[in-house]
Design an enzyme around this catalytic site. Structure first.
Site, PDB file in Angstrom:
ATOM      1  N   ASP A 319       0.843  -1.185   0.000  1.00 46.26           N
ATOM      2  CA  ASP A 319       0.000   0.000   0.000  1.00 46.26           C
ATOM      3  C   ASP A 319       0.883   1.242   0.000  1.00 46.26           C
ATOM      4  O   ASP A 319       1.868   1.317   0.751  1.00 46.26           O
ATOM      5  CB  ASP A 319      -0.889  -0.021   1.244  1.00 46.26           C
ATOM      6  N   GLU A 348       1.427   0.340  -4.961  1.00 42.03           N
ATOM      7  CA  GLU A 348       0.957   1.615  -5.489  1.00 42.03           C
ATOM      8  C   GLU A 348       2.167   2.533  -5.648  1.00 42.03           C
ATOM      9  O   GLU A 348       2.815   2.875  -4.653  1.00 42.03           O
ATOM     10  CB  GLU A 348      -0.057   2.244  -4.535  1.00 42.03           C
TER      11      GLU A 348
END
Length: 644
Positions: A319, A348
């Site tokens: 993340d 990400e």
């Protein structure tokens, strides 16, 4: 005797695999004594470990002062503590420490358990699925509760064990996915495990105990062994079905600062601060961890290794990877490769705000060339298809927006350099950021942001509701666009990724950020599998097409540039050819034509005799439908796939 010997060997292997020279906190149990270690400031006062009968409530039944030596605080309690709970207190509040491996309800206290009681039957025989290349992956992202809570025949709705049930395994196998990405499954803070009968919901991006499964997905959060055993049962069942398990990890921030285990063991060490002394907030959640600091870096490394060794997960999705420094991400890649080179890592390639480190030191998408063996999500192909993240009402290529084709082509080649992609016209990147196509995650929707159906309804005028329900004509158009979008994703050279339920025409009633919305918003509607069987069938056949034909998953930038060429097309059409038995495919030349126009399009193709395997929303690899010539037509808002 044979079973006992196998169990003994397995135990020894587990101990060796998970034994680490930890410098965080550690609990070493034996029936005679238990030794506790804690990494905390050397100048801390009156550091203690407390022993409790229960995981929550009640007074300590024993406490021991810890002594500082060799950089750690240590204490030994000489009695049998099996089944008891513990906390550390370095003067900043009680905590189970930062590396607790078992906890009581709501993760407030560490637990002393018999590790063998967390093993499912035949756990020693569990095997990681064999996936030769990341290009072969088909990733399916799910939230434990979303996936099963509304399934009428689920015995364990909303739990880890739902993914061990025949209906779940059968669905995933029939669909054809070979990797399940589970949203955060560590112990997180926003769901009260003592109130599971009260409606609660969260995606789980609020870490508390990073190395223990979340109790809310277990059948008994009060039993520290249950959550561990049931998570392993889930992994085991998926592995038996040939499906890898990818864990969503959120090392970039904690649930909060003051009550975090990091802060309660070593205040301010694990967090980044700005020059003025304020906490950096690159996560957008009020804090940001400092991956570049030696002990935070080591924590992340040891944590992923622990999940691999103890729980046998097969990959990690980071993340907000753009909050972590490049060096740490590369060391993680190197350390995991020592255990298993096939462990897949992606994340990400952005942050949610400004970080206290400069961007050129962070795991941003633009820095992927400096992180070999690590992939990032492509917001280029995502937003080219459906429209910008910043405005749900604006369409992308699917809604007829102009100047999206080059961004779509960039996604089709896997974010690598390609002579036919004009980077000056690509939406977010003006230079290729992937060295290999397997460094790009190809997708059109995920848990975050609107799901595909909702985005189409919100951004395409012809699909906007005037009443409470789409007309038959609107529904037909919605399905055509949905299938067209996924055809672009699954025929691209990146690693394909899909949100669970897209194969069921999932909608979330237009909610953009459903991280704490109720089940009525987030749950999958399993009746859609009956209402719209053609949708599931297309997804199923599309995934099979990709898996059956290596031309769609070359996995090598040189081969992509050699074999993939774009064809000249009219506006609103993107077409490409995979030529000369690409990837040693059985088909000599494959042509993919994507037409978003509301009318039939005509496209010039190399002269030849072709077999039509995808047309008008249907895929049939055994088709005998043939065309001959230099030109072909493709129906409105649909894909055409040919081969010779």
């Amino acid at each position: 005797m044979k079973k006992l010997l196998t169990t003994t060997v397995c135990l020894l292997m587990t101990v060796l695999a998970t034994a680490q020279d930890f410098c965080f906190d550690e609990m070493t149990y034996s029936p005679e004594e238990t030794t506790f270690k804690l990494f905390a400031p050397a100048n801390a006062k009156n550091v203690k470990v407390r022993i409790y009968q229960e995981g929550m409530g009640g007074k300590a039944v024993k406490s021991a002062k810890m002594k500082y030596q060799n950089g750690l605080w240590t204490a030994t309690v000489q009695c049998d503590l099996l089944g008891r709970f513990y906390t550390f207190d370095a003067g900043y509040g009680e905590t189970p420490g930062v590396f607790a491996k078992a906890v009581g309800v709501n993760g407030q206290r560490g637990a002393i358990i018999n590790d063998m009681k967390t093993w499912p039957e035949d756990w020693c025989s569990d095997q990681h699925p064999v996936i030769k290349s990341p290009a072969d992956l088909v990733v399916y992202e799910l939230h434990h509760r979303d996936f099963s809570i509304a399934r009428k025949d689920a015995k364990y709705p909303g739990k880890y064990l739902a993914l061990t049930e025949p209906w779940a395994i059968d669905h995933l196998k029939a669909l054809g996915v070979n990797a399940v990405h589970v949203l955060p499954s560590y112990d997180y803070g926003s769901v009260d495990e003592t109130e599971l009968d009260t409606p609660q919901y969260n995606w789980g991006y609020d870490p508390v105990n990073y190395n223990v499964p979340e109790g809310g997905y277990s059948t008994n959060p009060y039993d520290p062994a249950a959550r561990i055993r049931e998570f392993k049962q889930m992994v085991q069942a998926l592995h038996k079905a040939g499906i890898a398990v990818i864990l969503d990890v959120v090392y970039n921030h904690t649930y909060n600062i003051d009550n975090s285990n990091f802060q309660k063991t070593y205040p301010d060490y694990y967090y980044r601060k700005n020059a003025d002394g304020s906490y950096s907030n690159g996560s957008g959640c009020g804090n940001e961890t400092a991956s570049e600091k030696p002990m935070m870096r080591r924590f992340m490394i040891e944590s992923v290794k622990y999940w691999y060794n103890e729980y046998r997960v097969d990959g990690f999705r980071f993340d907000l990877m753009g909050c972590h420094d490049i060096e740490t991400m590369n060391i993680i890649r190197q350390e995991l490769s020592k255990l298993d080179p096939s462990i897949f890592i992606y994340g990400e390639g952005w942050s949610a705000g400004s970080c206290a480190l400069p961007n050129d030191q962070l795991g941003m998408k633009a820095n992927i060339p400096q992180m070999p063996g690590i992939a990032a999500f492509s917001d280029e192909i995502r937003d080219a298809l459906r429209g910008p993240f910043s405005d749900d009402s604006k369409p992308g290529w699917l809604g007829g927006a102009p100047d999206c084709e080059e961004s779509l082509k960039f996604g089709i080649v896997g974010a690598i350099s390609h002579p036919q992609v004009d980077m000056s016209k690509v939406n977010y990147s003006k230079a290729p950021w992937a060295i290999e196509p397997t460094q790009m995650m190809s997708y059109v929707s995920c848990h975050d942001d609107m799901c595909l159906v909702d985005r189409l309804k919100a951004s395409i005028p012809s699909l906007k509701l005037s009443t409470g329900k789409l007309s038959d004509a609107q529904m037909d158009e919605l399905i055509r666009l949905d299938l067209l979008a996924q055809t672009a994703v699954f025929t691209s050279q990146g690693v394909p990724f899909m949100l669970s339920g897209e194969e069921l025409l999932r909608n979330k009633k237009g909610v953009h950020n459903s991280y704490e919305s109720p089940d009525s918003i987030n749950q999958l509607d399993w009746q859609n599998k009956v209402r719209y069987p053609q949708v599931f069938k297309y997804y199923q056949d599309l995934i099979a097409l990709r898996k059956n034909h290596p031309a769609f998953r070359l996995g090598d930038a040189h081969l992509v540039r050699k074999h993939l060429e774009f064809l000249k097309t009219p506006q609103g059409v993107v077409a490409f050819r995979l030529k000369d038995y690409a990837g040693r495919d059985d088909w000599r030349n494959i042509i993919v034509i994507l037409n978003v126009n509301r009318e039939t399009a005509t496209v010039d193709i190399p002269k030849g005799m072709y077999v039509v395997v995808c047309q008008d929303g249907k895929i049939d690899e055994q088709s005998t439908n043939k065309i001959f010539g230099r030109r072909t037509t493709v129906g409105p808002q649909s894909a055409l796939i040919l081969h010779d």
